[in-house]
Design an enzyme around this catalytic site. Structure first.
Site: not given
Ligand code: IPM
Ligand code: MN
Length: 361
Positions: A138, A189, A222, A246, A250
């Site tokens: 990042y 990893k 993984d 990140d 999700d």
């Molecule tokens: C999150 C989002 C952000 C990230 C993006 C929008 C830059 O996906 O907050 O997880 O990658 O951190």
């Molecule tokens: Mn994200």
């Protein structure tokens, strides 16, 4: 407590409004005093004015105790927003400039919420990800040369500083220490990323020696994805670098009922700059302005804001409000049973009222 409010784009302003109404209802009961100040930073504001978020804005935001953010981002294919101009210009700038080095993302299956995982319950899905939030891929280091030719070369550099890695790992150990299971898993990893992984693994092992009461483990990222789906109960606290964090958060949101309920905090745990709290979901422009968005993720993020900022600023009234909001959310989620959480079938404002009712009106 001085709160900066960035509603943002799409459903952001709606869900933040509803969350702030919840705070308005609960604050006087706990003698919690706060003032909130709106800020316009968003894709829409950028398209209208050409202004994204500059250093003077950051200086202004520093005067606040915490920031509540809805969501930022315009339409996915808008060429004027290509290349992540809003993501980098607002979200990442805030996280970096305010040194919010922890991205705290709970993965908790709330009562009544359906998980896509067969035979898994709230007992199995109850962990928290501590994602490093200021380094790794990042940092935006790298470049591209001979662009558009067959000899094109691009590289993107993963940054791990001992300082940044260690402070994140320390935070995770401190958090693990406060939890019932006291278990911390490092996710990386190291078999392939043998330089970055080495820095992380040694820092992890060295800090672990100071925390004899915390049990530790290591998973490759993984394998972590596989465990999160097949055996999520192995996790209590996970500490993970930015990019892997990140991705796995999700997945975490998906196993805990989806983006409609995933909350997060971007923390500056030392309190030298405000922390920022936001639902994990995006601005969902397709359902904006229709009273369809589920505000639970934002309400829950507000609860997190009050508990975490309350701790950082030693404000017991804030902590009380945050705990009551967190408890009320768990009373409301059973009512979503069997419904798609992202579009729960209840109106955005209706869900806000349900939370207020659950707190005793
Ligand atoms: C999150 C989002 C952000 C990230 C993006 C929008 C830059 O996906 O907050 O997880 O990658 O951190
Ligand atoms: Mn994200």
């Amino acid at each position: 407590m001085k709160l900066a409010i960035i509603g943002g784009d799409g459903i952001g302003p709606e869900v933040v409004d509803v969350a702030m109404n919840v705070l308005k209802a609960i604050a006087p009961k706990n003698e919690f005093e706060y003032e909130s100040t709106p800020f316009p930073f968003s894709a829409a504001h950028f398209l209208e004015t050409g202004h994204i978020l500059d250093d003077a804005d950051i200086a202004e935001l520093r005067k606040f105790d915490a920031i509540m953010l809805g969501a930022v981002g315009g339409l996915p294919n808008d060429p004027r927003l290509a290349g992540g101009v809003i993501e980098k210009g607002i979200l990442l700038k805030l996280r970096f400039d305010l040194d919010q080095y922890i991205n705290l993302r709970p993965v908790t299956l709330y009562p009544g919420i359906e998980t896509p995982l067969k035979d898994k319950t709230s007992e199995h899905i109850n962990f928290v990800c501590v994602r490093e939030n200021t380094e790794d891929l990042y940092c935006g280091l790298g470049g591209i040369v001979r662009k558009g030719t067959p000899q094109e070369v691009s590289n993107q550099t993963m940054v791990s500083t001992r300082f940044g890695v260690e402070r994140c790992i320390r935070y995770a150990f401190e958090l693990a220490k406060t939890r019932d299971r006291k278990h911390l898993t490092l996710v990386h990893k190291t078999n392939v990323l043998n330089f970055a992984g080495d820095t992380w693994l040694r820092a992890f092992q060295e800090v672990a020696e100071e925390y004899a009461d915390v049990e530790t483990g290591y998973h490759h990222v993984d394998a972590c994805c596989m465990f999160m789906v097949a055996k999520p109960e192995v996790y209590d606290v996970i500490v993970v670098p930015n990019m892997f964090g990140d991705i796995i958060t999700d997945l975490g949101a998906a196993i805990a009922g989806g983006m409609g309920i995933a909350s997060s905090g971007n923390l500056n745990p030392d309190g030298v700059a405000p922390s920022m709290f936001e639902p994990v979901h995006g601005s969902a422009p397709d359902i904006a302005g229709q009273n369809l968005a589920n505000p639970i993720a934002t309400i829950d993020s507000l609860g997190l804001l009050l508990r975490e900022t309350g701790r950082i600023k030693s404000d017991p009234e804030a902590i009380k409000c945050g705990e009551q909001i967190g408890a009320a959310v768990k009373l409301v989620t059973p009512k979503f049973s069997g419904k798609n959480l992202d579009r729960s079938g209840y109106g955005t404002d209706e869900i806000g009222r349900m939370v207020i009712d659950a707190m005793g009106g």
